[in-house]
Design a protein around this motif. Structure first.
Motif, PDB file in Angstrom:
ATOM      1  N   GLY A 186      35.598  46.674  31.460  1.00 34.36           N
ATOM      2  CA  GLY A 186      34.635  47.371  32.296  1.00 34.36           C
ATOM      3  C   GLY A 186      34.608  46.810  33.712  1.00 34.36           C
ATOM      4  O   GLY A 186      34.610  47.547  34.695  1.00 34.36           O
ATOM      5  N   ASP A 187      34.617  45.465  33.806  1.00 33.52           N
ATOM      6  CA  ASP A 187      34.616  44.825  35.125  1.00 33.52           C
ATOM      7  C   ASP A 187      35.754  45.357  35.988  1.00 33.52           C
ATOM      8  O   ASP A 187      35.637  45.500  37.201  1.00 33.52           O
ATOM      9  CB  ASP A 187      34.830  43.305  35.003  1.00 33.52           C
ATOM     10  N   CYS A 188      36.890  45.624  35.329  1.00 27.77           N
ATOM     11  CA  CYS A 188      38.101  45.992  36.052  1.00 27.77           C
ATOM     12  C   CYS A 188      38.154  47.483  36.368  1.00 27.77           C
ATOM     13  O   CYS A 188      39.118  47.947  36.988  1.00 27.77           O
ATOM     14  CB  CYS A 188      39.336  45.631  35.236  1.00 27.77           C
ATOM     15  N   GLY A 189      37.188  48.242  35.916  1.00 31.68           N
ATOM     16  CA  GLY A 189      37.169  49.665  36.227  1.00 31.68           C
ATOM     17  C   GLY A 189      37.889  50.530  35.224  1.00 31.68           C
ATOM     18  O   GLY A 189      38.181  51.690  35.525  1.00 31.68           O
ATOM     19  N   ALA A 190      38.157  50.010  34.044  1.00 32.43           N
ATOM     20  CA  ALA A 190      38.765  50.846  33.021  1.00 32.43           C
ATOM     21  C   ALA A 190      37.672  51.679  32.354  1.00 32.43           C
ATOM     22  O   ALA A 190      37.408  51.582  31.159  1.00 32.43           O
ATOM     23  CB  ALA A 190      39.508  49.989  32.004  1.00 32.43           C
ATOM     24  N   GLY A 197      34.225  46.604  39.270  1.00 29.80           N
ATOM     25  CA  GLY A 197      32.950  46.071  39.720  1.00 29.80           C
ATOM     26  C   GLY A 197      31.813  47.068  39.575  1.00 29.80           C
ATOM     27  O   GLY A 197      30.794  46.946  40.253  1.00 29.80           O
ATOM     28  N   PHE A 198      31.958  48.018  38.666  1.00 28.53           N
ATOM     29  CA  PHE A 198      30.888  48.970  38.357  1.00 28.53           C
ATOM     30  C   PHE A 198      30.431  49.755  39.584  1.00 28.53           C
ATOM     31  O   PHE A 198      29.256  50.017  39.767  1.00 28.53           O
ATOM     32  CB  PHE A 198      29.712  48.248  37.666  1.00 28.53           C
ATOM     33  N   GLN A 199      31.394  50.122  40.426  1.00 32.09           N
ATOM     34  CA  GLN A 199      31.094  50.959  41.586  1.00 32.09           C
ATOM     35  C   GLN A 199      31.302  52.407  41.149  1.00 32.09           C
ATOM     36  O   GLN A 199      32.429  52.808  40.836  1.00 32.09           O
ATOM     37  CB  GLN A 199      32.016  50.588  42.745  1.00 32.09           C
ATOM     38  N   PRO A 353      32.894  43.844  44.454  1.00 30.94           N
ATOM     39  CA  PRO A 353      31.874  42.978  45.069  1.00 30.94           C
ATOM     40  C   PRO A 353      31.359  41.889  44.119  1.00 30.94           C
ATOM     41  O   PRO A 353      31.010  40.807  44.582  1.00 30.94           O
ATOM     42  CB  PRO A 353      30.747  43.956  45.420  1.00 30.94           C
ATOM     43  N   ILE A 354      31.347  42.181  42.822  1.00 34.73           N
ATOM     44  CA  ILE A 354      30.813  41.150  41.926  1.00 34.73           C
ATOM     45  C   ILE A 354      31.799  39.989  41.753  1.00 34.73           C
ATOM     46  O   ILE A 354      31.438  38.926  41.259  1.00 34.73           O
ATOM     47  CB  ILE A 354      30.441  41.736  40.535  1.00 34.73           C
ATOM     48  N   TYR A 355      33.041  40.189  42.159  1.00 36.76           N
ATOM     49  CA  TYR A 355      34.052  39.126  42.108  1.00 36.76           C
ATOM     50  C   TYR A 355      34.416  38.621  43.500  1.00 36.76           C
ATOM     51  O   TYR A 355      35.366  37.853  43.640  1.00 36.76           O
ATOM     52  CB  TYR A 355      35.350  39.651  41.464  1.00 36.76           C
ATOM     53  N   ALA A 356      33.666  39.064  44.514  1.00 38.40           N
ATOM     54  CA  ALA A 356      34.090  38.788  45.890  1.00 38.40           C
ATOM     55  C   ALA A 356      34.245  37.297  46.161  1.00 38.40           C
ATOM     56  O   ALA A 356      35.079  36.895  46.975  1.00 38.40           O
ATOM     57  CB  ALA A 356      33.102  39.409  46.869  1.00 38.40           C
ATOM     58  N   GLY A 357      33.468  36.484  45.467  1.00 43.57           N
ATOM     59  CA  GLY A 357      33.549  35.049  45.724  1.00 43.57           C
ATOM     60  C   GLY A 357      34.599  34.336  44.889  1.00 43.57           C
ATOM     61  O   GLY A 357      34.710  33.112  44.938  1.00 43.57           O
ATOM     62  N   LEU A 358      35.347  35.090  44.118  1.00 41.53           N
ATOM     63  CA  LEU A 358      36.292  34.460  43.190  1.00 41.53           C
ATOM     64  C   LEU A 358      37.740  34.678  43.605  1.00 41.53           C
ATOM     65  O   LEU A 358      38.054  35.608  44.345  1.00 41.53           O
ATOM     66  CB  LEU A 358      36.115  35.046  41.785  1.00 41.53           C
ATOM     67  N   TYR A 368      32.092  30.091  36.657  1.00 41.02           N
ATOM     68  CA  TYR A 368      31.370  31.182  37.324  1.00 41.02           C
ATOM     69  C   TYR A 368      30.995  32.305  36.371  1.00 41.02           C
ATOM     70  O   TYR A 368      31.803  32.756  35.580  1.00 41.02           O
ATOM     71  CB  TYR A 368      32.217  31.764  38.457  1.00 41.02           C
ATOM     72  N   GLN A 369      29.760  32.754  36.525  1.00 40.72           N
ATOM     73  CA  GLN A 369      29.307  33.963  35.841  1.00 40.72           C
ATOM     74  C   GLN A 369      28.970  34.989  36.917  1.00 40.72           C
ATOM     75  O   GLN A 369      28.245  34.684  37.867  1.00 40.72           O
ATOM     76  CB  GLN A 369      28.065  33.653  34.993  1.00 40.72           C
ATOM     77  N   TRP A 370      29.578  36.197  36.810  1.00 40.54           N
ATOM     78  CA  TRP A 370      29.349  37.179  37.866  1.00 40.54           C
ATOM     79  C   TRP A 370      27.945  37.760  37.783  1.00 40.54           C
ATOM     80  O   TRP A 370      27.353  37.708  36.720  1.00 40.54           O
ATOM     81  CB  TRP A 370      30.447  38.253  37.881  1.00 40.54           C
TER      82      TRP A 370
END
Lengths: 525, 553, 358
Positions: A186-190, A197-199, A353-358, A368-370
């Motif tokens: 899900g995080d990856c947009g599948a 990032g659930f956009q 955006p939820i992974y922007a810092g990674l 890290y937990q997003w």
């Protein structure tokens, strides 16, 4: 999960519903057991007397598919007893007044008749949960795999909003994810509705951003779900690319599913084993497996962690990303020139955006937990601390619906399906692990001993179990783990393909199948 | 009468304080063993994991497992009984399922046995019911006594007889005192623990009183497991109300609302005596209401005389000693502030309150406060319990009060503190006085006050081996040095294994003993090596003889 | 290290700060003292059984177990003296005297070399304190996962404690006492008939290999050295950190990462023991294409061309809307990201889902 796994040791009241955690998420369950040892109280609602029920302080053996009734009545009691967290409701939520009026009709006595548990126990559960300093809810597919899965989750959410058990240590609403990287998929947009990032895909700003990024117009329309796609296979949908899913065995209504895949013009399967699904394909592409693959996964608490290859790939197997990139290149698409998984992951981080810092290097130790929105952000172990994604939490006026099919004269028994500790899903992996057979040689149907007698079955002998969609033969096991009138088995074993029977209905919003409820008939053979 | 059903048994105890032991005993009595179905029922009722319960039950010597019966004779093979042929008795009765049990606290009597809940003794080769435990003989020196002062009064065990012979006055006075004044009085009396550790009683009780937390607890340690000790049995059998009065005063001093008497398994008749006395005490208002006492029966484990093991046992846990700190005075029974006191200590309290601190203090000799009951047994003419002033010469006790050794025998050694003080030789005995400073100066200690006398005919190496075997048998298994060390010392004293060279043999014993004394987790492992060490120190010739015998073989 | 604020102790003459509640063992270890121990597992409540960690504290007659003794301000502690080292060696020699062997294969389990390491460090004298042995191995327990070789058991109870305190299964306990102590399930039965869930935590904390990983030990004769690779378990969503144990190119076992953020050294039967699928003969080793109705091996080029051609043909005839992709919740991020990008960047469609709906 709204809260980290470590928080599972911190609630003073635990409410588990529709989760067989000691078998499906055993290591997470150890944390609940530690909370109990330290004095926490646990309420367990489940049709089956699972291990978690045995160690609970209060066990609610609800009828399958009656969760909404239980949860409405709990809301009723919390309101009636004056246990609503008024400050939280005022500051963080909306729609409470209407919800309060809504739940007044749903007394514990009303729910007791539907759920088959004493009204006093429902009251006790509500009072414990609402009076907790730190109340936490845990659930799994027992909540979501219903035609009312969304209603179930919203009913839980209502309890959370009434009591303010969210956004703090040791609280929250915590679904336990079942696969090692289902969260990551899900995080990856599948997903048909979200970019990485659930956009949301139907937000024009996202459409513009990704169309520009990837150099072509992308539809602003949500895609069909897998369930819709399988239903339209051979008709609206003519070619499938399935990566690492044994759809034929894991999905409901197996006959329908197999037929759907057979009727495609073109089926490509990427997998590590020649699964039942792969055997239907036109092209099968061998992927590297766990222990052969460098990559990233996200666990149920949104922790982003590294997978590392320990051995070289077997045969000619290649990583999924390489296979897909090669395919893309052959199809003439740009943007697939990655030379390693690090590049793929870093690209994901740059668009999510939820992974922007990674990035690949920063997740080396998995701390890290997003969401991790920027490089100076420490990650977010606890969600919803100050506000909800939509701002205020919204109370939903849920009402009770029957399962898609209910027991009747022809199919008088509730079948509910699930998993067992020793096997994983369709056993493509655990079925090939030496020794597992020692503990779990075959599937059995768990039936209450009195039902075994009443239905003239024989403990240890095979019986036929049928639904309107098909029938299977399965060995009977008498056990008080099952209540009267409800039976259980897993779908893990290919020779007892219980998903021939399931598939009575789907949740209208998520299209999740009602795998937890299926009226059946059981006959001796 | 029909036997109780599982449900009746469970209903009676499941919600009681410290329910595990009474539940197990109830099933044990009904079924003559602990069946697996009983254990399952208890585990479910008390929500104890079955494996834990299985392990805990196996820790106790006296629970018969499935296939065994508690009615099979258990014959005492304590140090004195062994000298009298107890092991041969066990062997002779093997056909009847007889087994050995460690010292069962009747060293002043013929060899005792337990059959079910009856104390038995031998009439020829047959077991017959044993007589009541003997009343202490009138003080041979005519000295004033404390705990034995009223014990010989008629009907002392009944409330009427107790009150008629001066009982009850301590509690009456205590009720009129502020707790602080009560504690001051005890402190002034100089009363210290009579179970062996010698900790000042007033200090312990003050710590409990001042500890945070309500619902404080007083526990009487009546698990008199030290071989050679039988004084607490005499006190409880003949003066049970003195103990109860002492506990009631302890409750006033500490603020306790809950009390326990933890009685060793091997005193079944005492259990009945105490039960009746508690009923009478309740009826008379001595206890009940603000302070209730529950009687709990052990199941055969020497280590349960160690206070933290005792607390774990009460709580239904595996009876390993606890790590300290925290101490029971702040974290005792179920983590509540708890005073654990020995029977003799508690029996001393009422007389002290009744007659005053100065009176008690003055009973001792040479600067020592008060009295001590000595359980004297072995090769003396008149074994039994003697209340002596602290500071009293040991030689006078043995030779004057107890009539000395049988004609023609001379004293070779005595054990101290029952068994755990090791041996003193004849020279020590001639010089030592019965108080800790004097005895500790000779590398031993007075402890609980058991003294066993061995004449010159006794094989001291064999006695030492038996003693060490006892410690190995009773080692709980928690700490490495004691668990393995006590076993290795036993093997060496029995020449089963270990070096054949005497110098190397002594070096190994020395190393094990040193490490056990320094690093063991509780008093058992710290004290156990004294037997081996004092044997080698006092009787090197006897050891050398053994080596010569061995070489000759 | 700050010595001006907060409480301190004097450790071997050095002033060391500590947090209230810390034990002497924790402080000493942090200050890089190598205090030996066999019953200590930092995840478990300190037990104080082995007594190897005893230290001298000024004002206290006997040495104290550092693992169970909390520091108090100004305590003067000595972590290593000739007397202490002597006691430690004696205790270790006592332990060695009741075991069959000291060295065990490191495949036995994560902590299985702890005793042997101490035996080497203290140069134990062979044959010292010889005598009866206390172990009673359960060769009758035929479970394929956990070897119960109690001849090697030293009664540290780490297995019993980890089962209770960490796993919460309470499947095993301590039976009998003293030298007769054994580790047992209820009624002394087999593990499979007990509350054991074969999580393997007991195996991984055992310091002597008495409890050992039977599956890993199948590889004992492979000649290559053991290597470990940190990864994440492949099964459920908890995300337990693991070390994949390999010999050469062979996966021979899995051990939990004691510092894994999600699991802190725990695994379940699947994560611990169900790894053989990786190098199972059934694995797909080559691409397959359907020819005359049969799936037959093919080269990558042929297979990828066939795959691409099939999609192109469908797009030509029905448009890209006829395509659909299903991603896996079992594959890593890179797979899912690549697949959704293929559908979106390639064909402009959101025709992608994953397996979370089933």
């Amino acid at each position: 999960m709204s809260n980290p796994l470590a928080d599972m040791e911190k609630p003073d009241v635990i409410f588990c519903i529709g989760t067989n955690m000691t078998e499906c998420h055993p290591v997470a369950a150890t944390r609940l057991k530690r909370a109990l040892a330290a004095g926490a109280r646990m309420i367990v609602a489940d049709p089956r007397r699972i291990r978690l029920a045995e160690i609970a302080d209060l066990y609610l053996p609800i009828r399958v598919g009656s969760d909404v009734a239980l949860l409405l009545a709990m809301a009723h009691v919390i309101e009636r007893e004056g246990l609503v967290d008024q400050d939280f409701v005022a500051e963080r939520t909306e729609g409470f007044a209407a919800f309060r009026d809504h739940v007044r009709a749903f007394t514990p006595e009303w729910a007791a008749a539907i759920c088959g548990v004493p009204a006093a126990d429902i009251e006790q559960a509500a009072i414990w949960y609402a009076s907790a300093e730190r109340g936490a809810i845990y659930y799994t597919l027992g909540i979501t795999e219903h035609i009312c899965g969304v209603d179930n989750v919203q009913s839980l959410s209502n309890l959370v909003l009434m009591t303010g058990h969210i956004g703090r240590e040791g609280t929250g609403i915590n679904p336990m994810r079942g696969q090692n990287n289902i969260q990551g998929a899900g995080d990856c947009g599948a997903l048909p509705n979200n970019y990485p990032g659930f956009q949301p895909v139907d937000d024009p700003r996202n459409q513009e951003k990704f169309s520009k990024l990837w150099g072509r117009e992308i539809s602003a329309e949500r895609g069909p779900t897998k369930v819709t796609a399988l239903a339209g296979a051979g008709d609206r949908f003519r070619a499938f690319l399935i990566a690492g899913e044994n759809t034929v065995v894991s999905d409901p209504d197996r006959a329908h599913c197999e037929h759907a895949l057979r009727s495609l013009d073109h089926l490509v399967v990427i997998d590590i084993f020649p699964t039942e699904t792969a055997m239907l394909a036109d092209v099968v592409l061998p992927a590297t497996s766990w222990a052969e693959t460098d990559g990233v996964c996200t666990n149920t608490e949104r922790r982003v962690q590294r997978l590392r290859a320990a051995v070289p790939p077997i045969g000619m197997a290649k990583p999924d990303w390489w296979i897909i990139a090669q395919l893309a290149k052959r199809l003439g698409f740009a943007g697939f020139d990655w030379t390693g998984p690090d590049q793929v992951f870093n690209e994901l981080c740059s668009v999510s955006p939820i992974y922007a810092g990674l990035d690949w290097d920063r997740i080396d130790r998995g701390e890290y937990q997003w969401p991790v929105p920027s490089r100076d952000h420490p990650g977010t172990p606890i969600l919803h601390e100050g506000s909800f994604p939509r701002g205020r939490g919204l109370f939903k006026q849920v009402t009770l619906r029957d399962p898609a099919e209910v027991v009747d004269a022809d199919y008088p028994v509730w079948l509910t399906t699930g998993r067992r500790l020793e096997s994983y899903h369709t056993r493509t992996q655990t079925g090939r692990a030496a020794g597992i057979d020692y503990l779990l040689p075959e599937e059995v149907l768990e039936v209450h001993p009195d039902d075994v007698a009443a239905w003239r079955l024989v403990d240890g002998e095979k019986a036929r179990m049928s639904s309107p969609r098909g029938s299977v033969t399965i060995r009977i096991k008498a056990t008080r783990r099952s209540p009267r009138g409800t039976v259980f088995c897993s779908f893990s074993f290919d020779d007892t393909p219980v998903n021939l029977l399931t598939g009575s209905g789907y949740d209208p919003i998520t299209q999740t199948a009602e795998l937890k409820v299926c009226p059946v008939r059981i006959e001796a053979i | 009468m029909a036997l109780a059903t599982d449900d009746q048994i469970l209903a009676r105890y499941r919600d009681a304080e410290a329910p595990l032991l009474p539940l197990l005993h109830a099933f044990h009595e009904r079924d003559h063993c602990l069946t697996s179905s009983a254990l399952r029922a208890v585990a479910t009722a008390l929500r104890i994991p079955l494996a834990d319960l299985w392990g805990t039950v196996s820790f106790y010597h006296h629970f018969a497992r499935e296939g065994e019966t508690r009615s099979a004779p258990r014959i005492c093979t304590g140090p004195i009984c062994s000298l009298r042929g107890a092991h041969e008795r066990v062997a002779a009765m093997a056909g009847e399922g007889a087994t050995a049990m460690p010292c069962s606290g009747r060293c002043d009597q013929p060899i005792p046995a337990l059959v079910g809940d009856r104390s038995m003794t031998f009439a020829g080769s047959r077991l017959v019911p044993a007589p009541r435990s003997p009343l202490p003989a009138p003080n041979p020196g005519g000295l004033e006594e404390c705990v034995f002062a009223g014990i010989r009064a008629p009907d002392r065990g009944t409330m009427a007889g107790y009150l008629a012979s001066g009982g009850g006055r301590g509690l009456e006075r205590a009720r009129g005192l502020e707790p602080a004044a009560l504690l001051d009085e005890l402190e002034a009396a100089g009363l210290a623990g009579r179970g062996g550790a010698g900790f000042p009683t007033a200090r312990k009780w003050r710590a409990v009183r001042e500890a945070a937390g309500e619902a404080k607890v007083v526990v009487c340690n009546a698990d008199e497991g030290e071989p050679g000790c039988f004084k607490d049995r005499a006190l409880m059998d003949h003066d049970p109300l003195a103990l109860i009065e002492g506990m009631a005063i302890a409750a006033l001093a500490t603020g306790a609302t809950l009390g326990f008497i933890y009685l060793r398994y091997e005193y079944p008749e005492t259990l009945d005596v105490l039960d009746r006395a508690l009923t009478e005490a309740r009826a008379a208002g001595m206890i009940g209401g603000a302070f209730e006492i529950h009687l709990r029966r052990g199941a055969g484990a020497y280590i349960c005389g160690e206070e933290t093991s005792l607390l774990n046992s009460l709580e239904g846990k595996h009876p390993f000693p606890r790590n300290r700190p925290p101490f029971p005075v702040t974290h005792g029974y179920r983590d509540r502030p708890t005073a654990v006191n020995n029977v003799e200590t508690l029996c001393s309290v009422a007389p002290i309150l009744a007659r005053g601190a100065a009176w008690y203090r003055g009973l001792g000799l040479g600067g020592q406060a008060g009295t001590k009951v000595i359980s004297l047994s072995g090769d003396v003419l008149r074994p039994g319990n003697y209340e002596v002033p602290l500071g009293f010469p040991l030689a006078r006790l043995i030779h004057d009060w107890a009539g000395g050794l049988p004609a023609g025998r001379t004293l070779q050694a005595v054990t101290m503190a029952g068994l755990s003080g090791g041996f003193l030789g004849a020279e020590d005995v001639a010089e030592v006085t019965l108080d800790e400073p004097s005895i500790r100066a000779r590398g031993s200690f007075l402890g609980a006050g058991g003294i066993m006398v061995f004449d010159s005919s006794r094989d001291m190496v064999a006695v030492a081996r038996e003693a060490m075997a006892f410690f190995a048998h009773e080692s709980c298994g928690k700490c490495f040095p004691c668990r393995i060390g006590s076993q290795r010392l036993t093997e060496r004293l029995g020449f089963e294994s270990g070096p054949t060279d005497q110098v190397e043999w002594r070096r190994e014993i020395d190393e094990i003993a040193r490490t056990m004394k320094a690093t063991s987790a509780c008093g058992l492992g710290i004290a156990a090596p004294l037997v081996a060490e004092s044997l080698i120190r006092l009787f090197p010739g006897a050891v050398t003889e053994k080596f010569q015998e061995r070489e000759a073989r | 290290m700050s010595t001006t604020e907060g409480p301190t102790i004097e450790l071997d003459g050095e002033v060391v700060a500590y947090e209230p509640g810390e034990t002497l063992y924790q402080i000493a270890t942090r200050a890089r003292r190598e205090v030996p121990t066999l019953c200590y597992d930092p995840r478990l409540e300190a037990f104080g059984g082995c007594r190897l960690c005893v230290v001298e504290v000024e004002g206290i007659r006997n040495p104290v177990a550092s693992c169970t003794t909390q520091a108090t301000p100004g305590m003067k502690v000595r972590s290593s003296t000739p007397a202490l080292e002597g006691h430690r060696r004696t205790i270790l020699e006592l332990v060695a005297s009741e075991n069959r062997q000291i060295e065990v294969d490191p495949l036995s389990g994560h902590s299985s070399g702890e005793f042997a390491a101490l035996a080497r460090r203290y140069e134990l004298r062979p044959g010292r304190f010889a005598g009866r042995k206390s172990g009673a191995s359960r060769h009758d327990d035929d479970n394929p996962f956990i070897l119960r070789d109690y001849d090697q058991c030293i009664s540290c109870y780490r297995c019993v404690r980890v089962c209770a305190e960490r796993e919460g299964d309470y499947a095993i306990s301590v039976v009998n006492r003293g030298f007769a102590t054994q580790i047992s399930t209820e009624f002394g039965g087999l593990l499979k008939d007990s509350a054991c869930t074969f999580c393997g935590q007991c195996v991984q904390t055992c310091p002597t290999g008495a409890l050992a990983d039977r599956k890993a030990l199948r590889a004992v004769d492979l000649p290559e050295p053991i290597a470990k690779t940190r990864s994440v378990c492949t099964y459920c969503g908890v995300g337990c950190s693991v070390d994949i144990v390999t010999k050469g190119e062979r996966v021979v076992g899995v051990q939990p990462a004691m510092d894994g953020p999600a699991n802190l050294g725990a695994l379940c039967i699947k994560g611990q023991f169900a790894f053989d699928f990786v190098q199972h003969d059934d694995r797909l080793k080559t691409p397959l294409v359907r020819r005359d109705g049969e799936l037959v091996p093919a080269s990558w080029d042929e297979a990828l061309d066939r795959a691409a051609a099939g999609f192109r043909a469908v797009v030509d005839q029905h448009g890209p809307e006829a395509l659909y992709a299903i991603a896996s919740g079992r594959a890593p991020h890179e797979a899912s990201y690549a697949l959704q990008k293929l559908m979106r960047a390639g064909w402009g469609l959101n025709h992608i889902d994953n397996c979370s709906r089933a």
